[in-house]
Design a protein around this motif. Structure first.
Motif, PDB file in Angstrom:
ATOM      1  N   PRO A  68      82.474  66.871  74.839  1.00  0.00           N
ATOM      2  CA  PRO A  68      81.928  68.311  74.231  1.00  0.00           C
ATOM      3  C   PRO A  68      83.043  69.279  74.172  1.00  0.00           C
ATOM      4  O   PRO A  68      84.250  69.261  74.677  1.00  0.00           O
ATOM      5  N   LYS A  69      83.059  70.728  73.636  1.00  0.00           N
ATOM      6  CA  LYS A  69      83.911  71.626  73.539  1.00  0.00           C
ATOM      7  C   LYS A  69      84.180  72.285  74.765  1.00  0.00           C
ATOM      8  O   LYS A  69      85.180  72.919  74.986  1.00  0.00           O
ATOM      9  N   ALA A  88      69.100  80.986  72.147  1.00  0.00           N
ATOM     10  CA  ALA A  88      69.743  80.528  70.941  1.00  0.00           C
ATOM     11  C   ALA A  88      70.304  79.159  71.072  1.00  0.00           C
ATOM     12  O   ALA A  88      70.335  78.859  72.516  1.00  0.00           O
ATOM     13  N   PHE A  89      70.524  78.300  70.336  1.00  0.00           N
ATOM     14  CA  PHE A  89      71.135  77.166  70.373  1.00  0.00           C
ATOM     15  C   PHE A  89      72.504  77.044  69.590  1.00  0.00           C
ATOM     16  O   PHE A  89      72.557  77.493  68.649  1.00  0.00           O
ATOM     17  N   LEU A  90      73.423  76.557  70.587  1.00  0.00           N
ATOM     18  CA  LEU A  90      74.897  76.372  70.381  1.00  0.00           C
ATOM     19  C   LEU A  90      75.310  75.131  70.207  1.00  0.00           C
ATOM     20  O   LEU A  90      74.957  73.959  70.617  1.00  0.00           O
ATOM     21  N   ASP A  91      76.435  75.003  69.128  1.00  0.00           N
ATOM     22  CA  ASP A  91      76.770  73.779  68.752  1.00  0.00           C
ATOM     23  C   ASP A  91      78.052  73.353  69.890  1.00  0.00           C
ATOM     24  O   ASP A  91      79.164  74.025  69.681  1.00  0.00           O
ATOM     25  N   LYS A  96      72.917  66.789  71.098  1.00  0.00           N
ATOM     26  CA  LYS A  96      72.216  67.661  71.600  1.00  0.00           C
ATOM     27  C   LYS A  96      72.715  69.246  71.636  1.00  0.00           C
ATOM     28  O   LYS A  96      73.985  69.400  72.239  1.00  0.00           O
ATOM     29  N   ASP A  97      72.088  70.256  71.158  1.00  0.00           N
ATOM     30  CA  ASP A  97      72.551  71.743  71.457  1.00  0.00           C
ATOM     31  C   ASP A  97      72.277  72.182  72.419  1.00  0.00           C
ATOM     32  O   ASP A  97      71.538  71.810  73.529  1.00  0.00           O
ATOM     33  N   LEU A  98      73.251  73.207  73.018  1.00  0.00           N
ATOM     34  CA  LEU A  98      73.261  73.940  74.396  1.00  0.00           C
ATOM     35  C   LEU A  98      72.472  75.309  74.128  1.00  0.00           C
ATOM     36  O   LEU A  98      72.688  75.893  73.198  1.00  0.00           O
TER      37      LEU A  98
END
Length: 277
Positions: A68-69, A88-91, A96-98
């Motif tokens: 992951p980032k 909100a969903f983050l990349d 799976k988004d965060l």
């Protein structure tokens, strides 16, 4: 110990049709599944695999070879993929988004926006993001006075100034007295370190040293005078608020720029104005 939200090197302890189970060692009881599609070809029992631990849609711990980032306790700039009723969903670089919950947003975010966030484990033991990153910043920066740095503004305090994440990870602050222009949260800036505090935090300014800044300030002052048809309706004794409104600079900086133009014979000062010659 298998840690949620961390990259770890784990050992293959069991092989199944649907994947392999990983653990810290064969003697360790706790294990986590690495799904079959993630398992490197030729994997055997006893092999070590570097994985990231997160939770699947059914809230079970699961491993991925994707990196992951960011990990728990770290910060990174992530893009908003979509917004929903819960946040909100983050990349984060995985399938799976965060989730960035509404309560952890410093302002309502939009799809496509890039946000500086920290990764943490919430009260329900799930990974989540927060834009309230002050406590995640490090005071161990490599920078010294007069170094040029890049950062992102993540909070603006009317009494203290603008908080900046230098390199998205180090404590930085543009003190209130250095705020000569309007900034907004999320804005990327370049700044100069004007002081390294005893605790390692950085005080910043977006302006250069006086002798370097004076040249560009003088050009700006002349441009504004020309916008007033060559007659500025106040002189160098004007109120600091007026100077800041018109020039985005302090009174001292304004007076230095006016002094330079005066010395060069480009202006004259009267009791109530500054006139272009």
């Amino acid at each position: 110990m298998i840690e949620l939200g961390k990259v770890q090197e784990l050992e293959v302890v069991r092989i199944k049709e649907f994947g392999v189970y990983l653990s810290e060692s064969a003697k360790e009881g706790a294990s986590v599944l690495l799904p079959k599609k993630q398992v490197p070809e030729g994997t055997r029992i006893g092999d070590k695999i570097t994985v990231f631990i997160y939770k699947d849609s059914e809230d079970r711990l699961i491993a991925t070879v994707g990196i992951p980032k960011l990990q728990v306790g770290e910060t990174a700039v992530l893009e908003v993929k979509e917004t929903s009723k819960i946040g909100a969903f983050l990349d984060m670089g995985l399938e799976k988004d965060l989730l960035l919950p509404f309560r952890e947003q410093s302002h309502p975010v939009r799809k496509g926006e890039k946000c500086l966030v920290a990764l943490y484990v919430d009260k329900s033991s799930r990974l989540a993001a927060t834009m309230r990153v002050y406590s995640y910043m490090s005071n161990q920066s490599p920078y010294k006075k007069d170094d040029q740095v890049k950062g992102r503004i993540y909070e603006i305090n009317e009494n203290l100034g603008a908080f900046v994440a230098v390199d998205n990870r180090y404590y930085g602050l543009i003190p209130k007295k250095e705020l000569f222009q309007d900034f907004h949260e999320g804005e990327e800036i370049e700044a100069r370190v004007i002081r390294v505090r005893e605790d390692g935090k950085l005080d910043l300014s977006v302006r250069q040293k006086a002798y370097m800044q004076m040249e560009s300030d003088a050009v700006k002052v002349m441009q504004v005078i020309e916008e007033f048809d060559g007659v500025l309706p106040f002189n160098d004794k004007a109120r600091p608020e007026t100077i800041r409104r018109e020039f985005n600079m302090s009174k001292n900086e304004f007076k230095r720029a006016v002094g330079k133009l005066l010395k060069e014979g480009k202006i004259r000062i009267t009791e109530k104005s500054i006139q272009k010659i």
